[in-house]
Design a protein around this motif. Structure first.
Motif, short mmCIF file in Angstrom:
data_model
loop_
_atom_site.label_atom_id
_atom_site.label_comp_id
_atom_site.label_asym_id
_atom_site.label_seq_id
_atom_site.Cartn_x
_atom_site.Cartn_y
_atom_site.Cartn_z
N ILE A 40 -30.65 -41.31 -10.96
CA ILE A 40 -31.98 -40.69 -10.92
C ILE A 40 -32.17 -39.94 -9.60
N LEU A 44 -32.83 -35.91 -9.21
CA LEU A 44 -33.92 -35.38 -8.39
C LEU A 44 -33.39 -34.43 -7.32
N MET A 48 -34.07 -30.59 -6.66
CA MET A 48 -34.74 -30.20 -5.42
C MET A 48 -33.89 -29.26 -4.56
N LEU A 49 -32.57 -29.47 -4.55
CA LEU A 49 -31.71 -28.67 -3.69
C LEU A 49 -31.07 -27.49 -4.43
N LYS A 52 -30.44 -24.24 -2.71
CA LYS A 52 -29.47 -24.18 -1.62
C LYS A 52 -28.08 -23.77 -2.10
N GLY B 50 -37.42 -33.09 0.44
CA GLY B 50 -38.11 -31.90 -0.07
C GLY B 50 -38.24 -30.81 0.97
N ALA B 53 -35.07 -29.12 1.44
CA ALA B 53 -34.75 -28.21 0.34
C ALA B 53 -35.56 -26.93 0.40
N TYR B 62 -44.92 -32.43 -1.20
CA TYR B 62 -44.19 -33.69 -1.37
C TYR B 62 -45.01 -34.90 -0.91
N PHE B 181 -38.64 -45.22 -11.47
CA PHE B 181 -37.85 -44.15 -10.86
C PHE B 181 -37.89 -42.87 -11.70
N SER B 182 -37.99 -43.04 -13.03
CA SER B 182 -38.07 -41.84 -13.88
C SER B 182 -39.35 -41.07 -13.60
N LEU B 184 -40.60 -40.56 -10.84
CA LEU B 184 -40.37 -39.70 -9.66
C LEU B 184 -39.90 -38.31 -10.09
N ILE B 185 -39.20 -38.26 -11.24
CA ILE B 185 -38.73 -36.97 -11.73
C ILE B 185 -39.80 -36.33 -12.61
N ASN B 190 -41.94 -34.64 -7.12
CA ASN B 190 -40.95 -34.02 -6.24
C ASN B 190 -40.41 -32.68 -6.72
N VAL B 191 -40.65 -32.38 -7.98
CA VAL B 191 -40.12 -31.14 -8.54
C VAL B 191 -41.26 -30.44 -9.28
N LEU B 196 -38.49 -27.59 -14.64
CA LEU B 196 -37.71 -28.56 -15.43
C LEU B 196 -37.39 -27.97 -16.80
N PRO B 197 -36.31 -28.45 -17.45
CA PRO B 197 -36.03 -28.01 -18.83
C PRO B 197 -37.22 -28.35 -19.75
N MET B 200 -37.98 -31.90 -20.79
CA MET B 200 -38.50 -32.73 -19.71
C MET B 200 -39.98 -32.43 -19.46
#
Lengths: 265, 266
Positions: A40, A44, A48-49, A52, B50, B53, B62, B181-182, B184-185, B190-191, B196-197, B200
């Protein structure tokens, strides 16, 4: 720790490692720590990157793999002695003729070895799901670094486990220790982003040197002198950890045999 | 009137006792390490990642995303453990043996975690302001407070559903960790969700937190409560949907467990 014991009892180390892997591969928590959480984090970080460029994919693979290694070291190796206490087998292990530190070394070996799975999973994730073409810039040096990193992680784990058994006040911080090490060791971003005061702390952590060398040999073309320096630091820290671990094991075994307080919560 | 008072008392006692059962035996240090320091360290990790990036000027994105996401520690882990704790502690048969109002018992398990989760978010945002330069000078703070409360409520709704699943599986911590944790995506913490596709984005749209985080970011950028009202109403709707799904599952579980005698089998 009596180092000659590792050579004398190498069969025991391997048997303990095999037993540990067999047991932990059925443990959903371990599987989460070494497969799903790094996966996961890798997803992420890859999102996020993205900006880059493709070069960062390998950086993410190695970095997220290192997060799996640390989480597993912290929670699984950290509790490698505690787990025996919880299941009531600690006294038997301490009382048997095989040195106890040899057994814990075998458990840590298994744990660190199986944690490499997190790097493999992240690799396939980046290659198959995100379509990155991933190559190691210095493959031979990378694999040497990986072996040294494994040794450094095992030795670090040998110091953590007895501390968690003897000093419960430290173990209470176990949950809070996971992400600070991700940050301080530069697993997924350089520590130059952090405040200057934190840099000496990073230098004192073996996973930092592992991250430097692994990133340097997988993503960048790090000069050999710098790689050798990181290797040297890992070896020095490993030896220091072994010396500290030997003292901690002595204290712990004393508590077990004389105070008889090892199993007391 | 007497029934209402009795049910309210049941709700309140269940709320307090289940929360105390979960945390009262912990030392304050353990509580702080798990509930304050761990989430903050996680927030800092993703903020650093973040800003690495996309540049330092994006840190607010973030900080807000991860601060709001902290609510899921109470919402997912806390609520699940409160609901599932009855089975682990062996009190579930007694609970099902009482004539007490199930609705009150069930939703009472989440109440303290809504408060607890909201406080966690406020602490995280405070650290964000003090250490990460989060700018809330244009923010309607009461509206942000309401947004935090609603987001925590909706996340606890998902927690109630997860709690019921914990009555059916032995690997509850695995499922909890995976969902946590999922988020978080998928929550957009964070994104940017638009990057996202499509599949998602669809998953993201049916989860709690997504709208709460978007609303909080809008408020930080100077939006008013009216501007984000649609987001908040849908967030409440999502929370209620998950909460009631959990309640129906809880009721179904009770019927099945009593009929088949499988109360303690999982």
């Amino acid at each position: 720790m009596n180092y000659s014991n590792l050579f004398k009892y190498w069969r025991t180390v391997l048997v303990v490692a095999e037993m540990s892997i067999r047991m932990q591969m059925n443990d959903a928590f371990v599987l989460f720590a070494i497969v799903f959480q790094p996966m996961i984090i890798a997803i992420l970080a890859l999102f996020m990157l993205q900006g880059k460029g493709a070069d960062y994919a390998m950086f993410v693979v190695v970095g997220s793999g290192l997060t799996g290694l640390w989480s597993s070291l912290l929670f699984v190796s950290g509790n490698s002695i505690n787990v025996e206490r919880w299941t009531g087998t600690l006294e038997s292990l301490v009382g048997m003729p095989t040195p106890f530190d040899v057994i814990v070394f075998g458990k840590n070996l298994a744990n660190v070895f199986q944690s490499l799975l997190s790097m493999v999973v992240s690799y396939f994730l980046a290659a198959l799901l995100f379509g990155y073409s991933l190559t190691l810039t210095q493959p031979l040096l990378f694999f040497v670094t990986l072996l040294l990193s494994m040794f450094a992680f095992i030795c670090f784990g040998l110091t953590i486990a007895p501390v968690f058994v003897m000093y419960r006040s430290v173990q209470q911080w176990q949950n809070a220790m996971e992400f600070p090490v991700y940050i301080l060791c530069g697993f997924l971003f350089p520590i130059a982003l952090l405040p200057n005061w934190s840099t000496p702390i990073s230098y004192l952590l073996p996973p930092y040197w592992a991250a430097i060398a692994l990133h340097g040999t997988s993503t960048a073309v790090m000069p050999f002198e710098q790689i050798a320096f990181a290797w040297g630091m890992m070896l020095i820290f490993s030896l220091v950890d072994l010396v500290i671990a030997s003292q901690l094991f002595k204290i712990m075994l004393y508590k077990a045999r004389v105070d008889a307080t090892l199993d007391v919560d | 009137m007497r029934t209402i008072r009795k049910n309210f008392r049941l709700f309140w006692q269940g709320t307090l006792l289940s929360y105390r059962a979960l945390f009262a035996w912990l030392r304050p240090v353990t509580y702080m390490a798990s509930k304050i320091f761990m989430p903050l360290a996680q927030m800092f990790f993703f903020v650093f990642l973040g800003t690495y990036a996309s540049g330092k000027d994006t840190s607010d994105f973030y900080v807000i995303g991860n601060a709001i996401q902290i609510t899921s520690i109470s919402g997912i882990f806390g609520v699940t453990m409160s609901v599932g704790g009855d089975r682990d502690a062996g009190t579930l048969p007694y609970l099902f043996g009482t004539p007490a109002n199930r609705f009150m018992i069930f939703f009472g398990r989440a109440f303290m975690h809504v408060i607890d989760g909201a406080i966690g978010v406020v602490i995280a945002l405070t650290w964000g302001v003090l250490l990460m330069g989060l700018d809330l000078s244009h923010t309607d703070l009461p509206a942000l407070g309401l947004t935090i409360l609603i987001t925590t409520f909706s996340t606890c709704g998902l927690g109630l559903l997860m709690g019921c699943l914990s009555l059916l599986t032995a690997n509850v911590m695995f499922v909890n960790n995976f969902v946590y944790f999922s988020l978080l995506i998928f929550s957009g913490a964070n994104v940017q969700i638009s990057t996202l596709p499509v599949w998602m984005q669809i998953v993201s749209s049916i989860l709690p937190l997504t709208r709460g985080i978007a609303a909080s970011r809008a408020l930080a950028a100077g939006a008013s409560l009216t501007d984000i009202s649609v987001l908040l109403i849908s967030e409440i709707g999502i929370g209620l949907t998950y909460g009631f799904l959990g309640y129906f599952l809880f009721s179904w579980f009770e019927i099945q467990a009593k009929r088949k005698g499988t109360l303690e089998t999982v």
